[in-house]
Motif scaffolding. Structure first.
Motif, PDB file in Angstrom:
ATOM      1  N   VAL A 392      64.214 -11.956 124.568  1.00  0.00           N
ATOM      2  CA  VAL A 392      65.189 -10.954 124.999  1.00  0.00           C
ATOM      3  C   VAL A 392      64.567  -9.567 125.044  1.00  0.00           C
ATOM      4  CG1 VAL A 392      67.310  -9.751 124.337  1.00  0.00           C
ATOM      5  CG2 VAL A 392      67.205 -12.254 124.227  1.00  0.00           C
ATOM      6  N   HIS A 393      63.785  -9.229 124.037  1.00  0.00           N
ATOM      7  CA  HIS A 393      63.236  -7.877 123.918  1.00  0.00           C
ATOM      8  C   HIS A 393      61.783  -7.779 124.364  1.00  0.00           C
ATOM      9  CE1 HIS A 393      66.757  -6.285 121.862  1.00  0.00           C
ATOM     10  NE2 HIS A 393      66.753  -7.348 121.070  1.00  0.00           N
ATOM     11  N   ASN A 394      61.235  -8.875 124.870  1.00  0.00           N
ATOM     12  CA  ASN A 394      59.836  -8.895 125.287  1.00  0.00           C
ATOM     13  C   ASN A 394      58.919  -8.450 124.147  1.00  0.00           C
ATOM     14  OD1 ASN A 394      57.674  -9.319 127.067  1.00  0.00           O
ATOM     15  ND2 ASN A 394      57.715  -7.186 127.765  1.00  0.00           N
ATOM     16  N   ALA A 395      59.242  -8.889 122.920  1.00  0.00           N
ATOM     17  CA  ALA A 395      58.436  -8.536 121.752  1.00  0.00           C
ATOM     18  C   ALA A 395      57.192  -9.400 121.705  1.00  0.00           C
ATOM     19  CB  ALA A 395      59.256  -8.728 120.476  1.00  0.00           C
ATOM     20  N   GLN A 396      56.048  -8.766 121.519  1.00  0.00           N
ATOM     21  CA  GLN A 396      54.777  -9.469 121.528  1.00  0.00           C
ATOM     22  C   GLN A 396      53.992  -9.159 120.258  1.00  0.00           C
ATOM     23  OE1 GLN A 396      52.606  -8.680 125.164  1.00  0.00           O
ATOM     24  NE2 GLN A 396      54.505  -8.443 126.328  1.00  0.00           N
ATOM     25  N   LEU A 397      53.076 -10.056 119.946  1.00  0.00           N
ATOM     26  CA  LEU A 397      52.169  -9.781 118.840  1.00  0.00           C
ATOM     27  C   LEU A 397      51.432  -8.477 119.106  1.00  0.00           C
ATOM     28  CD1 LEU A 397      50.634 -13.338 118.277  1.00  0.00           C
ATOM     29  CD2 LEU A 397      52.318 -12.189 116.831  1.00  0.00           C
ATOM     30  N   GLY A 398      51.356  -7.623 118.072  1.00  0.00           N
ATOM     31  CA  GLY A 398      50.704  -6.332 118.231  1.00  0.00           C
ATOM     32  C   GLY A 398      51.644  -5.215 118.624  1.00  0.00           C
ATOM     33  N   ASP A 399      52.918  -5.543 118.896  1.00  0.00           N
ATOM     34  CA  ASP A 399      53.909  -4.483 119.092  1.00  0.00           C
ATOM     35  C   ASP A 399      54.313  -3.926 117.719  1.00  0.00           C
ATOM     36  OD1 ASP A 399      53.929  -4.783 121.795  1.00  0.00           O
ATOM     37  OD2 ASP A 399      55.784  -5.959 121.874  1.00  0.00           O
ATOM     38  N   PRO A 400      54.867  -2.712 117.679  1.00  0.00           N
ATOM     39  CA  PRO A 400      55.358  -2.201 116.390  1.00  0.00           C
ATOM     40  C   PRO A 400      56.436  -3.112 115.802  1.00  0.00           C
ATOM     41  CG  PRO A 400      55.154  -0.432 117.973  1.00  0.00           C
ATOM     42  CD  PRO A 400      54.970  -1.700 118.745  1.00  0.00           C
ATOM     43  N   GLY A 401      56.252  -3.504 114.555  1.00  0.00           N
ATOM     44  CA  GLY A 401      57.217  -4.385 113.904  1.00  0.00           C
ATOM     45  C   GLY A 401      58.037  -3.677 112.846  1.00  0.00           C
ATOM     46  N   ILE A 402      57.454  -2.679 112.205  1.00  0.00           N
ATOM     47  CA  ILE A 402      58.142  -1.844 111.223  1.00  0.00           C
ATOM     48  C   ILE A 402      57.865  -0.400 111.596  1.00  0.00           C
ATOM     49  CG2 ILE A 402      58.310  -1.169 108.802  1.00  0.00           C
ATOM     50  CD1 ILE A 402      57.279  -3.978 108.068  1.00  0.00           C
ATOM     51  N   VAL A 403      58.932   0.382 111.717  1.00  0.00           N
ATOM     52  CA  VAL A 403      58.809   1.770 112.157  1.00  0.00           C
ATOM     53  C   VAL A 403      59.602   2.649 111.195  1.00  0.00           C
ATOM     54  CG1 VAL A 403      59.256   3.401 114.020  1.00  0.00           C
ATOM     55  CG2 VAL A 403      58.581   1.060 114.553  1.00  0.00           C
TER      56      VAL A 403
END
Length: 712
Positions: A392-403
């Motif tokens: 749904v969010h196009n979340a990929q490995l290496g994207d920010p996971g905790i901000v």
């Protein structure tokens, strides 16, 4: 490192039989030598080996939970996260006292530091020093070798008594070896103890051969090291706690005595500054740019004293370096599976030391580079926890996971957004369903990398400090107490060979920036505010953004994993995906356009017209006189420069600001901390119960009570 240690505990065996020492060219590269009697110390080589082994005594400070409990907890800078291992040291409740707190008496587990931990270990080192000092003149014939051994022994004895007196007030002064087990002692006054500390450090300062590195390739003790701690001891003796205690003991010092101490302290600081200056140009080089075991950054001239470590398990002694455990939030818990822990992330998520609101607010969030080179605010996704959400969010490995957005109280950018851990709120939107705009630098390999942004990027975990003018950071948690916070990176270590293995990096115990702040405080106490401002501005000049710096770039000791033998396969992928080399500078300062211009932190007046973050803090604690404003500003500056560097409790205790600042800024400490009690630690009951009268009889209850500090 294997090192000299007596059998038993503390003072009761202050000069018992020594069974372990070392013979070495490099004090971190040791060959164990075992002796079953003290006869070895009647030889020149025996005293040389014993001298080299003194470096092992300081490693103890960073080997377990006491590292932070006795130095950082219960102050304005840190409070406890959800892990409550050392909670009594932070809350000052009825579990904190002369008797070690155990699960049976309310401790969270068996690892709560005992009040006798520091007491016992410091006397072990003192016993070794006493042996060297008593024998060197007759045993070591070569003058240079003899002076070198004596300089080290006087320094460590002075340092250990410094730590004891700073924590407990008056302690037992034992400066001669004692045969057998001794159980009758006299407690010296605090003034007598500081006299001994100053005397020992003066002797060390006089005996050290300038900046000659005598043992090993690391930063070892030198004349500048002794000068730094001599200045700190003299300053401590002039400070508010001591003057009150001296007056109570009927031995008040004159103004002339105080001025003489301040003058000598300034001279000692000046030696260290001239001998070892200038400051390291980039604050990141002190901690963030740690690239691996024995890297060049451990040899910086600014470092005056460090507890040395390396990768040889045979030399770590009983305790290795455990400090990487204590400053990181519980990211693997609240991340909902998107960020898993491992050796590729430099810190374990033990959530011991949670920064207070003060600790974030004391920084100039825009212009002070130290904030963004210290706090870790972004973790990368290293595991896809939910394929449907990811799609749904196009979340990929290496994207920010905790901000973690470290905004200011007057920022209203995020008032309508919902933040939180993944398990609580997987969709980071405002009440109209809008996603925020990202303005963080994407993955970089150098500080000159291109600045980019990705509007509308989704992150599964997010935190903000303020909404609607209220401090809301403690509300972000997946457990009853906050476990979601921005930790600091000064101990991160990607060289570990096991997830919970010992760290291999040195622990800095003193550096030149503190020397400048010590000298500045001495000038304040002399009424020389102009000279104080000049020293403060030297420290703040290094803290400014330099022209061309990428303000959204971040790194820490995780990068040592690049040189780790484990950096293969999936571990290598996890390292790249976890450590994104970015921070939330632009999210936290949403009105700032992307810039690489230099910033300015220089004071133009002191102690009037201070930066707005300092004025707010001074107003909250009621510091109004020029002197109080200046002292508290320096305490603020010490936070900005020395956050997490193992001396905060002692600094607040000596300046009689501990109670005020803990009550103002540490909500967990405020209800329990008590004036005229908690400025000193309790004398360990285990020691008092072991004492005997001269005739061999046990102490009465009244005699035991007389040994104890007030209120315990």
């Amino acid at each position: 490192m294997k090192y000299f240690k007596n059998i038993g505990f503390g003072l009761m065996i202050l000069a018992g039989v020594s069974v372990t020492t070392t013979s070495c060219k490099d004090f971190l590269d040791e060959e164990l030598t075992t002796k079953l009697s003290t006869d070895y110390f009647d030889t020149e080589q025996g005293l040389i080996d014993l001298t080299e082994s003194l470096y092992g005594n300081i490693r103890w400070h960073f080997g377990y939970e006491w590292a932070y409990a006795i130095t950082l907890y219960g102050t304005d800078e840190f409070t406890n996260g959800n892990d409550l291992t050392s909670e009594p040291w932070n809350t000052y409740d009825n579990r904190f006292g002369p008797i070690a707190c155990t699960p049976a008496t309310g401790a969270a587990n068996n690892n709560c530091p005992a009040p006798q931990a520091l007491w016992d270990e410091m006397y072990y080192g003192i016993a070794s020093c006493n042996t060297i000092i008593s024998k060197a003149e007759t045993v070591i014939q070569d003058e240079a070798t003899r002076n070198r051994c004596l300089a080290h022994a006087y320094f460590l004895r002075g340092y250990n008594y410094y730590r004891l007196t700073a924590q407990y007030g008056g302690v037992v002064l034992q400066t001669e070896p004692v045969e057998g087990v001794v159980r009758n002692f006299t407690r010296s006054t605090e003034e007598q103890c500081w006299e001994q500390v100053v005397s020992d450090l003066r002797n060390a300062y006089d005996l050290f051969e300038g900046e000659v590195y005598t043992y090993g390739k690391g930063i070892t003790w030198t004349k500048a090291t002794a000068a730094h701690f001599l200045a700190k001891a003299l300053l401590f003796r002039c400070s508010e706690r001591c003057q009150k205690q001296f007056a109570n003991d009927g031995t008040s010092r004159t103004d002339a005595d105080i001025q003489a101490d301040l003058t000598e302290a300034i001279e000692a600081c000046t030696y260290a500054i001239n001998a070892r200056g200038p400051l390291t140009s980039d604050y990141s080089d002190l901690y963030a740019n740690w690239t691996g075991v024995d890297c060049e950054n451990e040899q910086l001239d600014e470092i005056l004293m460090a507890a040395g470590h390396n990768a040889d398990d045979a030399t770590k002694g009983r305790y290795g370096n455990r400090t990487y455990n204590y400053f990181t939030p519980q990211f693997s818990n609240f991340a909902g599976g998107w960020v898993k822990r491992g050796v590729w992330i430099g810190g374990m998520d033990f959530q011991r030391c949670r920064p207070t609101e003060y600790t974030y607010a004391v920084f100039d969030h825009v212009n002070d580079a130290r904030m963004w080179k210290t706090f870790k605010t972004v973790y990368g996704i290293n595991a896809i926890a939910n394929d449907s959400i990811s799609n749904v969010h196009n979340a990929q490995l290496g994207d920010p996971g905790i901000v973690m957005i470290l905004n200011k109280q007057d920022d209203h950018t995020y008032d309508r957004y919902t933040f939180g851990a993944y398990s609580q709120n997987p969709n980071w939107t405002d009440d109209e369903g809008r996603l925020p705009e990202w303005r963080v630098g994407q993955r970089q390999t150098a500080t000159t990398g291109e600045l980019t942004s990705t509007p509308g990027q989704w992150a599964p975990n997010s935190l903000v400090l303020y909404q609607n003018g209220q401090y809301v950071a403690p509300e972000f948690k997946s457990v009853p107490i906050c476990n979601f916070f921005a930790g600091i990176n000064k101990t991160d270590d990607g060289s570990r060979t096991a997830e919970k293995g010992d760290a291999h990096r040195d622990v800095t115990m003193a550096r030149l920036a503190e020397t400048y702040l010590v000298r500045a405080e001495c000038y304040v106490r002399q009424g020389n505010y102009s000279a104080a401002m000049n020293d403060i501005n030297v420290v703040r000049a290094r803290a400014q953004w330099k022209d061309g710096e990428n303000r959204s770039f971040y790194t820490d000791g995780s990068q040592a994993f690049e040189n780790n033998a484990l950096n293969t396969g999936s571990a290598a992928d996890n390292y790249v995906n976890s450590n994104l080399n970015m921070n939330t500078y632009y999210l936290s300062n949403p009105d700032i356009e992307v810039t690489t211009e230099a910033s300015n932190l220089q004071l133009t007046s002191f102690p009037s017209n201070l930066p707005e973050e300092d004025e707010a803090i001074l107003a909250q604690i009621g510091a109004s006189s020029d002197f109080d404003r200046a002292i508290n500003f320096i305490l603020n500056e010490r936070t900005r420069e020395l956050l997490g560097e193992w001396s905060r409790w002692e600094d607040l205790s000596r300046t009689e600001t501990l109670i005020t600042r803990a009550k103002a800024f540490n909500p967990e400490a405020a209800p329990g901390i008590t004036a005229n009690k908690h400025e000193l630690r309790p004398i360990p009951q285990s020691f008092i119960d072991g004492l005997l009268n001269d005739d061999g009889s046990n102490l009465s209850d009244e005699q035991k009570a007389a040994w104890q500090n007030p209120g315990y």
